[in-house]
Design a protein around this motif. Structure first.
Motif, PDB file in Angstrom:
ATOM      1  N   UNK A  83     114.425  47.134   8.221  1.00 53.74           N
ATOM      2  CA  UNK A  83     114.929  46.545   9.501  1.00 53.74           C
ATOM      3  C   UNK A  83     114.589  45.342   9.570  1.00 53.74           C
ATOM      4  N   UNK A  84     115.499  44.504   9.893  1.00 55.10           N
ATOM      5  CA  UNK A  84     115.102  42.904   9.835  1.00 55.10           C
ATOM      6  C   UNK A  84     114.820  42.731  11.327  1.00 55.10           C
ATOM      7  N   UNK A  85     113.769  41.715  11.633  1.00 57.39           N
ATOM      8  CA  UNK A  85     113.365  41.695  13.009  1.00 57.39           C
ATOM      9  C   UNK A  85     113.264  40.216  13.258  1.00 57.39           C
ATOM     10  N   UNK A  86     113.749  39.890  14.421  1.00 62.63           N
ATOM     11  CA  UNK A  86     113.374  38.441  15.162  1.00 62.63           C
ATOM     12  C   UNK A  86     111.995  38.136  15.399  1.00 62.63           C
ATOM     13  N   UNK A  87     111.444  37.113  14.884  1.00 61.73           N
ATOM     14  CA  UNK A  87     109.981  36.982  14.894  1.00 61.73           C
ATOM     15  C   UNK A  87     109.794  36.748  16.571  1.00 61.73           C
ATOM     16  N   UNK A  88     110.531  35.859  17.296  1.00 58.41           N
ATOM     17  CA  UNK A  88     110.037  35.633  18.763  1.00 58.41           C
ATOM     18  C   UNK A  88     110.013  36.885  19.586  1.00 58.41           C
ATOM     19  N   UNK A  89     111.243  37.784  19.257  1.00 56.33           N
ATOM     20  CA  UNK A  89     111.370  38.994  20.031  1.00 56.33           C
ATOM     21  C   UNK A  89     110.181  39.857  19.618  1.00 56.33           C
ATOM     22  N   UNK A  90     109.813  39.778  18.431  1.00 52.55           N
ATOM     23  CA  UNK A  90     108.387  40.727  18.123  1.00 52.55           C
ATOM     24  C   UNK A  90     107.197  40.111  18.784  1.00 52.55           C
ATOM     25  N   UNK A  91     107.009  38.826  18.884  1.00 52.72           N
ATOM     26  CA  UNK A  91     105.831  38.351  19.733  1.00 52.72           C
ATOM     27  C   UNK A  91     105.864  39.138  21.454  1.00 52.72           C
ATOM     28  N   UNK A  92     106.941  38.832  21.797  1.00 47.41           N
ATOM     29  CA  UNK A  92     107.258  39.371  23.212  1.00 47.41           C
ATOM     30  C   UNK A  92     107.208  40.734  23.209  1.00 47.41           C
ATOM     31  N   UNK A  93     107.671  41.457  22.298  1.00 45.02           N
ATOM     32  CA  UNK A  93     107.616  43.072  22.321  1.00 45.02           C
ATOM     33  C   UNK A  93     106.213  43.559  21.978  1.00 45.02           C
ATOM     34  N   UNK A  94     105.429  43.076  21.382  1.00 42.96           N
ATOM     35  CA  UNK A  94     104.157  43.429  21.048  1.00 42.96           C
ATOM     36  C   UNK A  94     103.173  43.361  22.343  1.00 42.96           C
ATOM     37  N   UNK A  95     103.238  41.984  22.996  1.00 38.29           N
ATOM     38  CA  UNK A  95     102.601  41.804  24.192  1.00 38.29           C
ATOM     39  C   UNK A  95     103.118  42.896  25.088  1.00 38.29           C
ATOM     40  N   UNK A  96     104.310  43.005  25.470  1.00 39.79           N
ATOM     41  CA  UNK A  96     104.741  44.081  26.461  1.00 39.79           C
ATOM     42  C   UNK A  96     103.996  45.352  26.088  1.00 39.79           C
TER      43      UNK A  96
END
Ligand code: FE2
Length: 324
Positions: free
Chosen positions: A103-116
């Motif tokens: 699964x390829x992941x967007x870096x910025x999205x990952x920062x937000x999602x782990x915070x959520x």
């Protein structure tokens, strides 16, 4: 189910393992940046040298056998091309060897999602602040993408703080050194640029750099922080009012700054919103956030074939479709 995530967009080669939303391991090797900055080919070479040992450390820390890994996630972008490529190739090789989805992941999205995820937030307004990025974002359910409500016109706030710190002659860990010196400073007037929900940092960097040697280092650090953070707060407050969001989070490397968190907390209080940021381990670049998002994306069938996986240096967060 155990998902292994690889992060390699810049100076960190991070490997995280997540199972059913729980972080089982989060290991990293970090290239030490000198005053020359980051030379992508050199950082990529560091990642090549440290990829296997970091993957092994994560498996050991999580008490997981490599055969138990059921999916590989990796940072597709944005980031430095040669560095992203090392992560992508490591992920592809592992996925082929284990015969598991990728699964390829967007870096910025990952920062937000782990915070959520860590802070139990539902639908926050997010301020994403790192070296190369400074954006205000909100998830749009209709398009399944984050929308950028505001962003920097020029440089990311982290790069501005680091560049200023180098002008001051600070040796390393630039952002945190500025934060330490700022605690004892007094205000010097500096350029303040906000246009709606967008902002700009180059004027502030130019003027504060000109003042090095003419004003005290502590005063300049204090003023650079207060001015740039106030700009972010003004834009974030406007976005809070526009979206009527009841939650505000900050994420990315600069989210580790306590003064920024304090100021954003005040903005949230004034607007009856809940403010949160994840522990520092997850604001610094890390593999766990990539594994977490990969696990969610796999559930929605967002995996790709190993021969389809690529990397993209300028992969904007608002391009990334996310069905979670
Ligand atoms: Fe990051």
């Amino acid at each position: 189910m155990a998902v292994l995530g690889i992060e390699s967009s810049a100076h960190t080669f991070g490997v995280g393992i997540v199972g059913h939303g729980k972080v089982l391991a989060n290991e990293k090797s970090m290239y030490r940046i000198t005053n020359k900055g980051m030379i992508p080919a050199e950082v990529a070479e560091f990642h090549v040298e440290n990829a296997s040992s970091t993957i092994e450390s994560a498996l050991k820390a999580g008490g997981i056998d490599i055969g138990e890994i059921t999916c590989i996630g990796y940072t597709r972008g944005p980031g430095l091309g040669p560095c992203l490529q090392v992560g992508q190739l490591s992920a592809k090789a592992l996925a082929l060897r284990l015969n598991v989805p990728i699964v390829p992941v967007n870096h910025g999205l990952a920062h937000i999602e782990i915070t959520k995820h860590m802070m139990h937030m539902k639908d926050p307004l997010a301020l994403y602040v790192s070296g190369g990025n400074s954006q205000i974002l909100k998830f749009d359910r209709a398009s399944h993408r984050y929308k950028v409500l505001g962003e920097t016109f020029d440089m990311g706030i982290g790069n501005m703080l680091d560049s200023f710190a180098r002008k001051l002659g600070l040796s390393h860990a630039w952002g945190s050194e500025v934060e330490k010196l700022a605690r004892r400073g007094e205000y010097v007037k500096l350029p303040y640029t906000v246009k709606g929900m967008d902002f700009s940092f180059t004027g502030l960097l130019t003027r504060s750099s000109e003042l090095v040697g003419r004003a005290g280092a502590e005063d300049l650090c204090f003023s650079v922080q207060e001015t740039s953070f106030a700009m972010l707060c003004e834009a974030a407050e406007r976005a809070l009012l526009l979206t009527k969001s009841r939650e505000l989070c900050v994420c990315g490397g600069v989210a580790q700054n306590s003064r920024l968190a304090e100021m954003l907390g005040n903005v949230a209080d004034d607007n009856k919103a809940r403010f949160a940021r994840a522990p520092n381990e997850y604001n610094a670049d890390n593999g766990a956030m990539i594994a977490l998002v990969a696990e969610k994306m796999l559930e929605k069938g967002q995996d790709v074939r190993p021969d389809e996986c690529d990397f993209k240096q300028k992969y904007r967060v608002d391009e990334a479709v996310f069905y979670a």
